[in-house]
Enzyme design. Structure first.
Site, PDB file in Angstrom:
ATOM      1  N   ILE A  10       0.817  -1.214   0.000  1.00 19.95           N
ATOM      2  CA  ILE A  10       0.000   0.000   0.000  1.00 19.95           C
ATOM      3  C   ILE A  10       0.851   1.265   0.000  1.00 19.95           C
ATOM      4  O   ILE A  10       0.428   2.296  -0.501  1.00 19.95           O
ATOM      5  CB  ILE A  10      -1.016  -0.010   1.168  1.00 19.95           C
ATOM      6  CG1 ILE A  10      -2.137   0.999   0.897  1.00 19.95           C
ATOM      7  CG2 ILE A  10      -0.315   0.211   2.508  1.00 19.95           C
ATOM      8  CD1 ILE A  10      -3.357   0.804   1.756  1.00 19.95           C
ATOM      9  N   ASN A  23      -3.081   2.233  14.923  1.00 20.70           N
ATOM     10  CA  ASN A  23      -3.500   1.979  16.300  1.00 20.70           C
ATOM     11  C   ASN A  23      -3.918   3.325  16.878  1.00 20.70           C
ATOM     12  O   ASN A  23      -3.644   4.373  16.299  1.00 20.70           O
ATOM     13  CB  ASN A  23      -2.404   1.272  17.114  1.00 20.70           C
ATOM     14  CG  ASN A  23      -1.165   2.127  17.303  1.00 20.70           C
ATOM     15  OD1 ASN A  23      -1.242   3.251  17.798  1.00 20.70           O
ATOM     16  ND2 ASN A  23      -0.026   1.602  16.903  1.00 20.70           N
ATOM     17  N   GLY A  31       2.812  -3.912  11.065  1.00 16.97           N
ATOM     18  CA  GLY A  31       1.983  -4.117   9.881  1.00 16.97           C
ATOM     19  C   GLY A  31       1.895  -2.896   8.988  1.00 16.97           C
ATOM     20  O   GLY A  31       2.891  -2.204   8.749  1.00 16.97           O
ATOM     21  N   VAL A  32       0.687  -2.630   8.486  1.00 16.83           N
ATOM     22  CA  VAL A  32       0.451  -1.490   7.589  1.00 16.83           C
ATOM     23  C   VAL A  32       0.850  -0.183   8.276  1.00 16.83           C
ATOM     24  O   VAL A  32       1.492   0.677   7.675  1.00 16.83           O
ATOM     25  CB  VAL A  32      -1.041  -1.446   7.156  1.00 16.83           C
ATOM     26  CG1 VAL A  32      -1.376  -0.143   6.445  1.00 16.83           C
ATOM     27  CG2 VAL A  32      -1.373  -2.628   6.270  1.00 16.83           C
ATOM     28  N   ASP A  33       0.484  -0.041   9.533  1.00 13.13           N
ATOM     29  CA  ASP A  33       0.773   1.181  10.285  1.00 13.13           C
ATOM     30  C   ASP A  33       2.269   1.476  10.301  1.00 13.13           C
ATOM     31  O   ASP A  33       2.702   2.586   9.981  1.00 13.13           O
ATOM     32  CB  ASP A  33       0.225   1.019  11.712  1.00 13.13           C
ATOM     33  CG  ASP A  33       0.163   2.315  12.493  1.00 13.13           C
ATOM     34  OD1 ASP A  33       0.168   3.395  11.880  1.00 13.13           O
ATOM     35  OD2 ASP A  33       0.082   2.232  13.732  1.00 13.13           O
ATOM     36  N   SER A 121      -8.152  -4.405  10.142  1.00 15.17           N
ATOM     37  CA  SER A 121      -8.362  -5.338  11.261  1.00 15.17           C
ATOM     38  C   SER A 121      -8.065  -6.798  10.923  1.00 15.17           C
ATOM     39  O   SER A 121      -8.188  -7.663  11.775  1.00 15.17           O
ATOM     40  CB  SER A 121      -9.778  -5.238  11.845  1.00 15.17           C
ATOM     41  OG  SER A 121      -9.935  -4.023  12.543  1.00 15.17           O
ATOM     42  N   GLY A 123      -5.180  -8.157  10.127  1.00 16.44           N
ATOM     43  CA  GLY A 123      -3.831  -8.578  10.477  1.00 16.44           C
ATOM     44  C   GLY A 123      -3.763  -8.951  11.940  1.00 16.44           C
ATOM     45  O   GLY A 123      -4.457  -9.857  12.406  1.00 16.44           O
ATOM     46  N   TYR A 125      -5.061  -7.663  14.422  1.00 17.06           N
ATOM     47  CA  TYR A 125      -6.318  -7.539  15.159  1.00 17.06           C
ATOM     48  C   TYR A 125      -7.225  -8.751  14.975  1.00 17.06           C
ATOM     49  O   TYR A 125      -8.299  -8.823  15.554  1.00 17.06           O
ATOM     50  CB  TYR A 125      -7.045  -6.256  14.789  1.00 17.06           C
ATOM     51  CG  TYR A 125      -6.421  -4.993  15.393  1.00 17.06           C
ATOM     52  CD1 TYR A 125      -5.220  -5.028  16.107  1.00 17.06           C
ATOM     53  CD2 TYR A 125      -7.039  -3.776  15.255  1.00 17.06           C
ATOM     54  CE1 TYR A 125      -4.664  -3.880  16.645  1.00 17.06           C
ATOM     55  CE2 TYR A 125      -6.492  -2.617  15.799  1.00 17.06           C
ATOM     56  CZ  TYR A 125      -5.306  -2.682  16.492  1.00 17.06           C
ATOM     57  OH  TYR A 125      -4.760  -1.543  17.032  1.00 17.06           O
TER      58      TYR A 125
END
Length: 169
Positions: A10, A23, A31-33, A121, A123, A125
């Site tokens: 992404i 988060n 992860g993505v964050d 959510s 991943g 989560y």
């Protein structure tokens, strides 16, 4: 609105806005964050710190969304949203749907025509991929938005297949 899918990263999407599965602290993570914060650079973190110092002292609530610059990303903006942690005992799908709706509202306020979403959510989560895809696609299809293209950018072939099933189902 056109809904498209892509297998990939992404942080490499040339779109107006990328959505960060953040988060609540807005300070980066895994992860993505983490990827968005690393690639976006200090400008993203600086704006997140400013948001924490002003409107979101206790963090961004689950299901809400807020925008920052995209820093070094090819996108113009990052739209941060906090997905719910999956629970077998409590239906939190309305919160997950809210992430998509609220992100599109923020995109509209920015004038973004193209938006790239991860599987929010799905991943760490723990949201089951097929259900995450169903909620995402159903919510985006039903949204009232000026966004011209929503692109789901998935990290694995299995995730892509789940979203393709949701789109065709």
């Amino acid at each position: 609105m056109r809904i498209t899918m892509a297998l990939g990263d992404i942080t490499e999407q040339d779109v107006d806005a990328v959505v960060n599965a953040a988060n609540s602290s807005l300070m980066g993570g895994g992860g993505v964050d983490g990827a968005i914060h690393r690639r976006g650079g200090p400008a993203v973190l600086d704006e997140c710190r400013a948001l924490r110092a002003s409107r979101y002292g206790r963090g961004l609530p689950t299901g809400q969304a807020v925008a920052t610059t995209a820093g070094n990303l090819p996108a113009r903006w990052v739209i941060h949203t906090v997905g719910p942690v999956h629970s077998r005992d409590e239906d939190r799908s309305a919160l997950l749907a809210s992430c998509y709706r609220e992100s599109l509202k923020v995109a509209d306020s920015l004038g973004a025509a193209t938006v790239a979403f991860p599987a929010i959510s799905a991943g760490i989560y723990g949201w089951p991929m097929d259900d995450a895809a169903r909620v995402a696609v159903t919510t985006v299809r039903a949204a009232s938005t000026s966004v011209e293209e929503v692109r789901f950018v998935l990290f694995s072939a299995d995730a892509l297949a789940a979203f393709e099933r949701a789109l065709s189902g």
